[in-house]
Scaffold this motif. Structure first.
Motif, PDB file in Angstrom:
ATOM      1  N   ILE A   1      -5.883  -0.960   6.339  1.00  0.00           N
ATOM      2  CA  ILE A   1      -5.473  -2.348   6.101  1.00  0.00           C
ATOM      3  C   ILE A   1      -6.553  -3.242   6.699  1.00  0.00           C
ATOM      4  N   LYS A   2      -6.941  -4.284   5.943  1.00  0.00           N
ATOM      5  CA  LYS A   2      -8.056  -5.111   6.365  1.00  0.00           C
ATOM      6  C   LYS A   2      -7.641  -6.564   6.574  1.00  0.00           C
ATOM      7  N   CYS A   3      -8.256  -7.189   7.569  1.00  0.00           N
ATOM      8  CA  CYS A   3      -8.007  -8.604   7.852  1.00  0.00           C
ATOM      9  C   CYS A   3      -9.321  -9.333   8.092  1.00  0.00           C
TER      10      CYS A   3
ATOM     11  N   THR B   1      -0.427 -12.230   6.596  1.00  0.00           N
ATOM     12  CA  THR B   1       0.783 -12.281   5.781  1.00  0.00           C
ATOM     13  C   THR B   1       1.506 -10.942   5.663  1.00  0.00           C
ATOM     14  N   GLY B   2       0.930  -9.896   6.217  1.00  0.00           N
ATOM     15  CA  GLY B   2       1.626  -8.616   6.264  1.00  0.00           C
ATOM     16  C   GLY B   2       1.250  -7.656   5.136  1.00  0.00           C
ATOM     17  N   THR B   3       1.361  -6.364   5.429  1.00  0.00           N
ATOM     18  CA  THR B   3       1.142  -5.296   4.452  1.00  0.00           C
ATOM     19  C   THR B   3       2.327  -4.348   4.512  1.00  0.00           C
ATOM     20  N   ARG B   4       2.976  -4.156   3.374  1.00  0.00           N
ATOM     21  CA  ARG B   4       4.087  -3.192   3.328  1.00  0.00           C
ATOM     22  C   ARG B   4       3.505  -1.830   2.981  1.00  0.00           C
ATOM     23  N   LEU B   5       3.545  -0.917   3.950  1.00  0.00           N
ATOM     24  CA  LEU B   5       3.002   0.441   3.771  1.00  0.00           C
ATOM     25  C   LEU B   5       4.148   1.399   3.464  1.00  0.00           C
ATOM     26  N   THR B   6       3.996   2.128   2.377  1.00  0.00           N
ATOM     27  CA  THR B   6       4.986   3.138   1.990  1.00  0.00           C
ATOM     28  C   THR B   6       4.299   4.496   1.973  1.00  0.00           C
ATOM     29  N   ILE B   7       4.859   5.455   2.696  1.00  0.00           N
ATOM     30  CA  ILE B   7       4.339   6.819   2.719  1.00  0.00           C
ATOM     31  C   ILE B   7       5.173   7.658   1.762  1.00  0.00           C
TER      32      ILE B   7
ATOM     33  N   LEU C   1       0.849  -1.181   0.000  1.00  0.00           N
ATOM     34  CA  LEU C   1       0.000   0.000   0.000  1.00  0.00           C
ATOM     35  C   LEU C   1       0.889   1.237   0.000  1.00  0.00           C
ATOM     36  N   SER C   2       0.650   2.118  -0.955  1.00  0.00           N
ATOM     37  CA  SER C   2       1.382   3.387  -1.000  1.00  0.00           C
ATOM     38  C   SER C   2       0.378   4.514  -0.873  1.00  0.00           C
ATOM     39  N   VAL C   3       0.649   5.439   0.039  1.00  0.00           N
ATOM     40  CA  VAL C   3      -0.240   6.585   0.227  1.00  0.00           C
ATOM     41  C   VAL C   3       0.598   7.856   0.337  1.00  0.00           C
ATOM     42  N   GLN C   4      -0.024   8.943  -0.058  1.00  0.00           N
ATOM     43  CA  GLN C   4       0.632  10.245   0.031  1.00  0.00           C
ATOM     44  C   GLN C   4       0.685  10.676   1.498  1.00  0.00           C
ATOM     45  N   GLU C   5       1.783  11.289   1.874  1.00  0.00           N
ATOM     46  CA  GLU C   5       1.906  11.796   3.240  1.00  0.00           C
ATOM     47  C   GLU C   5       0.726  12.691   3.582  1.00  0.00           C
TER      48      GLU C   5
ATOM     49  N   PRO D   1       6.016   9.971   7.272  1.00  0.00           N
ATOM     50  CA  PRO D   1       7.066   9.075   6.737  1.00  0.00           C
ATOM     51  C   PRO D   1       7.437   7.943   7.686  1.00  0.00           C
ATOM     52  N   GLU D   2       7.406   8.207   8.991  1.00  0.00           N
ATOM     53  CA  GLU D   2       7.786   7.167   9.956  1.00  0.00           C
ATOM     54  C   GLU D   2       6.741   6.054  10.080  1.00  0.00           C
ATOM     55  N   ASP D   3       5.595   6.223   9.401  1.00  0.00           N
ATOM     56  CA  ASP D   3       4.602   5.147   9.369  1.00  0.00           C
ATOM     57  C   ASP D   3       4.979   4.067   8.353  1.00  0.00           C
ATOM     58  N   SER D   4       5.946   4.351   7.494  1.00  0.00           N
ATOM     59  CA  SER D   4       6.399   3.362   6.514  1.00  0.00           C
ATOM     60  C   SER D   4       6.983   2.160   7.240  1.00  0.00           C
ATOM     61  N   ALA D   5       6.406   0.970   6.983  1.00  0.00           N
ATOM     62  CA  ALA D   5       6.807  -0.250   7.685  1.00  0.00           C
ATOM     63  C   ALA D   5       5.961  -1.400   7.146  1.00  0.00           C
ATOM     64  N   VAL D   6       6.186  -2.584   7.694  1.00  0.00           N
ATOM     65  CA  VAL D   6       5.313  -3.724   7.407  1.00  0.00           C
ATOM     66  C   VAL D   6       4.387  -3.902   8.602  1.00  0.00           C
ATOM     67  N   TYR D   7       3.107  -4.051   8.346  1.00  0.00           N
ATOM     68  CA  TYR D   7       2.108  -4.200   9.392  1.00  0.00           C
ATOM     69  C   TYR D   7       1.499  -5.606   9.333  1.00  0.00           C
ATOM     70  N   PHE D   8       1.380  -6.226  10.507  1.00  0.00           N
ATOM     71  CA  PHE D   8       0.787  -7.558  10.622  1.00  0.00           C
ATOM     72  C   PHE D   8      -0.437  -7.508  11.516  1.00  0.00           C
ATOM     73  N   CYS D   9      -1.520  -8.134  11.061  1.00  0.00           N
ATOM     74  CA  CYS D   9      -2.647  -8.355  11.952  1.00  0.00           C
ATOM     75  C   CYS D   9      -2.534  -9.769  12.510  1.00  0.00           C
TER      76      CYS D   9
END
Lengths: 112, 114
Positions: free
Chosen positions: B21-23, B106-112, B11-15, B82-90
């Motif tokens: 993210i859904k599970c 399985t994780g979501t790679r979030l890029t800001i 997932l890429s979103v503008q700052e 920007p510091e929200d950029s990371a991989v998120y796991f539910c």
């Protein structure tokens, strides 16, 4: 400082050579668990322990052993490593599995 | 056993925009739903969690919603930085004696994008 300590951080070995990855926590947690992380597969549980001398299989236990002889330590043993066990491994601990988990920094294992 | 599906995988979103993210989970006995954030080279860290007796929980820019009937829960991050950029796991967990289970997505790679 509350922490989960894993060692080593990086490990390269050859097929069939027994190895142990250590995990220790200083928070008196009862629950401890091992996970492997592979691209696209997320965190998959290998083994977990609800308390001393109580261990159980997770989703991918084949090829691994664990022991919980004392509360703070939960080592992961690979008796005969194979290349498909190349992965990033995490140990975690918590008061219970439905409480906050504290993760170690990970062990990157390569089996050649 | 429990099966947890997580979307999207990237997932890429503008700052400054919001990210969701859904599970979904399969075992109706699951009663604890944590979210973990993993920064590069580090172990996952808990950022927020919710139990089955609550429908929504918020902590500053982060919120989690749970729909027990539909068996899905979501992570909402507002005013992304920007510091929200990371991989998120539910994850979904149940602590019933003799049937303890904690399963991760399985994780979501979030890029800001700045």
């Amino acid at each position: 400082e509350a922490q989960v300590t894993q060692n080593p951080r990086y490990l390269i070995t050859v097929t069939g050579k027994k190895l142990t990855v250590t995990c220790s926590q200083n928070m008196n947690h009862e629950y401890m668990s091992w996970y492997r992380q592979d691209p696209g597969l997320g965190l998959r549980q290998i083994y977990y322990s609800m308390n001393v001398e109580v261990t159980d299989k997770g989703d991918v236990p084949e090829g691994y052993k664990v022991s919980r002889k004392e509360k703070r330590n939960f080592p992961l043993i690979l008796e005969s490593p194979s290349p498909n066990q190349t992965s990033l491994y995490f140990c975690a601990s918590g008061r219970d599995l439905d409480e906050k988990l504290f993760f170690g920094s990970g062990t990157q294992l390569s089996v050649l | 056993g429990e099966n947890v599906e997580q979307h999207p995988s990237t997932l890429s979103v503008q700052e400054g925009d919001s990210a969701v993210i859904k599970c979904t989970y399969s075992d109706s006995a699951s009663n604890y739903f944590p979210w973990y954030k993993q920064e590069l080279g580090k172990g996952p860290q808990l950022i927020i969690d919710i139990r089955s007796n609550v429908g929504e929980k918020k902590d500053q820019r982060i919120a989690v919603t749970l729909n027990k009937t539909a068996k899905h829960f979501s992570l909402h991050i507002t005013e992304t930085q920007p510091e929200d950029s990371a991989v998120y796991f539910c994850a979904a967990a149940q602590g019933s004696f003799g049937n303890e289970k904690l399963t991760f997505g399985t994780g979501t790679r979030l890029t800001i994008i700045p």
